[in-house]
Structures are given as structure tokens and as C-alpha cells.
Design an enzyme around this catalytic site. Structure first.
Site, PDB file in Angstrom:
ATOM      1  N   GLU A  12      44.459  43.126  45.106  1.00 19.22           N
ATOM      2  CA  GLU A  12      43.286  43.958  44.471  1.00 19.22           C
ATOM      3  C   GLU A  12      42.686  44.605  45.673  1.00 19.22           C
ATOM      4  O   GLU A  12      41.955  45.583  45.580  1.00 19.22           O
ATOM      5  CB  GLU A  12      42.521  43.312  43.718  1.00 19.22           C
ATOM      6  CG  GLU A  12      41.888  41.940  44.274  1.00 19.22           C
ATOM      7  CD  GLU A  12      40.591  42.323  44.985  1.00 19.22           C
ATOM      8  OE1 GLU A  12      39.737  43.446  44.475  1.00 19.22           O
ATOM      9  OE2 GLU A  12      39.996  41.475  45.870  1.00 19.22           O
ATOM     10  N   HIS A 313      42.542  40.438  40.449  1.00 12.82           N
ATOM     11  CA  HIS A 313      41.827  39.729  41.361  1.00 12.82           C
ATOM     12  C   HIS A 313      42.026  38.159  41.475  1.00 12.82           C
ATOM     13  O   HIS A 313      42.547  37.570  42.434  1.00 12.82           O
ATOM     14  CB  HIS A 313      40.212  39.711  40.621  1.00 12.82           C
ATOM     15  CG  HIS A 313      39.142  39.677  41.612  1.00 12.82           C
ATOM     16  ND1 HIS A 313      38.693  38.667  41.950  1.00 12.82           N
ATOM     17  CD2 HIS A 313      38.601  40.709  41.945  1.00 12.82           C
ATOM     18  CE1 HIS A 313      37.506  39.151  42.856  1.00 12.82           C
ATOM     19  NE2 HIS A 313      37.545  40.227  43.166  1.00 12.82           N
TER      20      HIS A 313
END
Length: 345
Positions: A12, A313
Site C-alpha cells: 500500500e 494495508h
């Protein structure tokens, strides 16, 4: 010892790579060089919040550093001995004090003595875990693992003004106890007494919170559950709407922060949508908590929990942890909506 090079653009490509790398650099005593810091963000490099995280990590172990300044996309960090004690870190913006805390909390939680740390900045900015999440959802699970933390709040800080001020007292553990979280939150959600609605309002009409609670009750069918509106102390206007499901081991907290131009009803519906997604998955841990549990569980050496499909994430965090630790972290799909994350050494 040579520097372990961490690519901040992986996965990410945000601040989580930096924070996890700092935490584990200290705990493993491994010097690191982080490049391409926050490369996938609109404003790459160290912003005030991320700089404060680096400075906090540096302070608690007297690390030697290179390149630590605003806007930097590359730093070097060589950790020293962990120094528990009293600290104060002020971001100077509405940046997340909770994320700064989570950078150093696992380190101080395994130190030789207790610590007290004071933070100033944002507590509820809508882009990161809030202080309510930390206190109600994350810290109770750390206590099950052996870490006792107490929070004292002076004021909350909403985006864009900030101004929050709070303190955490950390009583460390010698070792962390593994935990296993498998009970579906959907079971707890069947009982009205396990479900809660809470609106925080600062320098705004209380009716905003009342509308949020009413709208969420309608969407979720939580008419018999308790709804609370709290007028909070903050130097700027702000609103946070929270829905909670209390289980046997922990609370899952879902939160949407109000924005200018976003009606109270839309805030409530967004938050309720996250609850419905979680309940449909029949998972034990909501998405944000699933990400935050990875480091303490890895440090415990084993553990498991069910959650909805891991976010980018979470998968990025897993890969960064593996760069520091010889540990097996598996994310296995259980059904269409539910996944199990298992950690073993």
C-alpha cells in the site's frame, strides 16, 4: 551489522511500512534503511505525523539516524538500548497521535520498566485508528496478552485543528501470551445489549449526533440498543460517530468521522454499512483491528483470528513483519467473506 533495506513503496506504500519497520528495528536490534517512504501517497515522504513517529522511536532507544526531516523519502535508523521512562511527543498538526503511540507501544510494552507517554495532536481524524479505538478495542486485547495500559484523556483533537492531549501509562510484560479470536461477531450482535451507538460532537449542534444515532438504529435494526451523544472538549469543531459490538473477549468498533457537506444520515449509513459487512462475514475481528493485531501476535509467537478479506494495508504489514522475523503468517479464506489469519513461529 549491515542495514536492512525496506522499500516504502511496497504494497500500500504508506506510513504503515515506516511505523512497522521502526518498531521491529528496535525490537530486533536491526539497523534499517527505509527508501521510497510513502511513495504511493499524494504527498510522499515524511509528513509531520510520520516525522514524529521516527523521532519518538529514536528517543526511546537513543537511535542514531540519517535523513530524518520533513519531506524526506529516505532515512537510516540504527537502534540502541530501549530506555523506558517519561516522554512527551507533540505532532503540531491534526496528525494521528494514536499511530505515533502504536509505533513505540510494542517496544515499551516489552521493556524492563514502566513508561508514561504524553501525546499532543489529532485523536480523531478519520484517516487512521482513533483514540476511542485504541482504548476500547486494541488495549483490552493487549491486556489479555499481558500488557496493562491506562489512558488519561485531557482533550480530543479533530481534523483539521487537532489539539488533542492524552497520556498512556504502560506496564510492561516479560512475555506476551498468544490469543485466539474465533467467535463470530455476528453472534454477539444478535443481542441488543452487546450493541452500542455513540456520537461525539464538539462545537456543533447536538442534533447532529441525535440524527446519526437515529439513522443507524433504523438501518441496523438496533432500536433496543443504547445510543449516547457526548459533547466533548476540543479546541475545534468535530464529530465522530461510532458503532460497537461487544463480544466475550473484545469490542469491535466501527467509526466514521463527520465532514463538512456530509449529512448526519450519510455518516450513520456509512458506519452501519461497515457493521453489516462485518456481520455478514461472520468474523471475529473487524478489518482495522485485524491489521493492528499483527505485530503483538507476531511477538507472542503464535495466535489466530478470523476477519473479513484482508486489506492491502494488512497484507503489506504481513510482508514487512516477515522481513524482520522468522515467522509464518498465513491468510486463508474460510468462505466467501471470511478469512483466518494464523501466526506460528
Amino acid at each position: 551489522m549491515p542495514y536492512l533495506v525496506i522499500d516504502g513503496a511496497q504494497g500500500e506504500g504508506g506510513g504503515q511500512v515506516l511505523r512497522t519497520a521502526l518498531t521491529l528495528s528496535i525490537l530486533t536490534q536491526r539497523p534499517i534503511e527505509i527508501v521510497n517512504i510513502r511513495a504511493k501517497r499524494k504527498k510522499p515522504g515524511l509528513l509531520r505525523q510520520h516525522l514524529t513517529s521516527v523521532l519518538a522511536a529514536q528517543a526511546i532507544c537513543e537511535a542514531s539516524t540519517e535523513g530524518v526531516e520533513l519531506g524526506s523519502s529516505r532515512i537510516r535508523f540504527s537502534p540502541g538500548e530501549v530506555l523506558p521512562g517519561d516522554y512527551r511527543f507533540a505532532i503540531g498538526t491534526a496528525g494521528s497521535t494514536v499511530l505515533v503511540c502504536q509505533t513505540i507501544l510494542p517496544v515499551l510494552a516489552l521493556a524492563k520498566a514502566g513508561s508514561k507517554v504524553e501525546f499532543e495532536g489529532g485523536t480523531h481524524n478519520g484517516m487512521s485508528p482513533s483514540l476511542c479505538f485504541l482504548e476500547q478495542s486494541y488495549l483490552p486485547l493487549l491486556k489479555l496478552m499481558g500488557i496493562d495500559c491506562q489512558i488519561v484523556k485531557s482533550s480530543l483533537g479533530f481534523y483539521p485543528v487537532g489539539g488533542g492531549k492524552w497520556q498512556i501509562e504502560i506496564k510492561p510484560a516479560k512475555v506476551l501470551s498468544p490469543i485466539r479470536l474465533m467467535e463470530p461477531g455476528s453472534e454477539s450482535a444478535k443481542k441488543p445489549e452487546n450493541c452500542g451507538l455513540h456520537a461525539l460532537v464538539s462545537q456543533l449542534p447536538v442534533s447532529i449526533g441525535q440524527r446519526e444515532v437515529a439513522a443507524a438504529k433504523t438501518v441496523l435494526g438496533w432500536s433496543a440498543s443504547s445510543g449516547i451523544i457526548t459533547d466533548v472538549d476540543s479546541i475545534g469543531p468535530g464529530n465522530s460517530f461510532q458503532l460497537t459490538i461487544q463480544g466475550k473477549t473484545h469490542t469491535n468498533l466501527f467509526e466514521v468521522v463527520g465532514e463538512q457537506g456530509l449529512s448526519a444520515e450519510r455518516v450513520a449509513k456509512r458506519c452501519a454499512g461497515r457493521v453489516n459487512k462485518f456481520v455478514s462475514a461472520e468474523a471475529a475481528v473487524e478489518e482495522q483491528l485485524a491489521d493492528q493485531l499483527l505485530i503483538p501476535m507476531a511477538l507472542a509467537g503464535k495466535g489466530s483470528y478470523t476477519t473479513s478479506k484482508p486489506s492491502l494495508h494488512t497484507s503489506t504489514n504481513i510482508e514487512v513483519i516477515k522481513q524482520f522475523m522468522d515467522i509464518n503468517i498465513r491468510a486463508e479464506q474460510q468462505n466467501e467473506l471470511c478469512w483466518q489469519i494464523s501466526i506460528s513461529s
